[in-house]
Write a protein that holds these residues in place. Sequence first.
Motif, mmCIF file in Angstrom:
data_model
loop_
_atom_site.group_PDB
_atom_site.id
_atom_site.type_symbol
_atom_site.label_atom_id
_atom_site.label_comp_id
_atom_site.label_asym_id
_atom_site.label_seq_id
_atom_site.Cartn_x
_atom_site.Cartn_y
_atom_site.Cartn_z
ATOM 1 N N THR A 2 0.816 -1.213 0.000
ATOM 2 C CA THR A 2 0.000 0.000 0.000
ATOM 3 C C THR A 2 0.848 1.260 0.000
ATOM 4 O O THR A 2 0.486 2.238 -0.647
ATOM 5 N N THR A 5 2.164 1.947 -3.607
ATOM 6 C CA THR A 5 1.174 2.496 -4.538
ATOM 7 C C THR A 5 0.821 3.934 -4.184
ATOM 8 O O THR A 5 0.533 4.734 -5.067
ATOM 9 N N THR A 42 -4.774 1.229 -3.932
ATOM 10 C CA THR A 42 -4.328 1.207 -2.534
ATOM 11 C C THR A 42 -5.491 0.919 -1.605
ATOM 12 O O THR A 42 -5.389 0.090 -0.693
ATOM 13 N N SER A 45 -6.670 -2.707 -2.090
ATOM 14 C CA SER A 45 -5.708 -3.642 -1.505
ATOM 15 C C SER A 45 -5.813 -3.654 0.019
ATOM 16 O O SER A 45 -5.754 -4.716 0.633
ATOM 17 N N THR A 49 -6.996 -7.048 2.078
ATOM 18 C CA THR A 49 -5.993 -7.701 2.914
ATOM 19 C C THR A 49 -6.186 -7.387 4.394
ATOM 20 O O THR A 49 -5.331 -7.718 5.202
#
Length: 96
Positions: A2, A5, A42, A45, A49
């Motif tokens: 993250t 990005t 970002t 993700s 996650t």
Amino acid sequence: MTTWTLWIGAVLVVGGSAAHLTRRVVAARALWVLAVLAFVATAASAVFTSEFSLPLLLILVVAIAATVALVTVTRQPAQPVTREPARSVAARRDAQ
């Protein structure tokens, strides 16, 4: 992932602003779109996650606000519309 990005998005925003200041409008828009995609990637993700946290949310908000601010600051001012003064038919005939 993250943070990378986010950094890539920040570099794309600065590159887009620099391109816009040098009158490369198409390149600037493309870089800004890529920056927005990096910010969205970002966020996606982080959500998928389970890394989503308040600091990350604040960073995303600041990054998007900075993008909007740079786009606004580097926007070219609107050009005033200039028109020919109205002339009568007789004046146009005389000019010919």
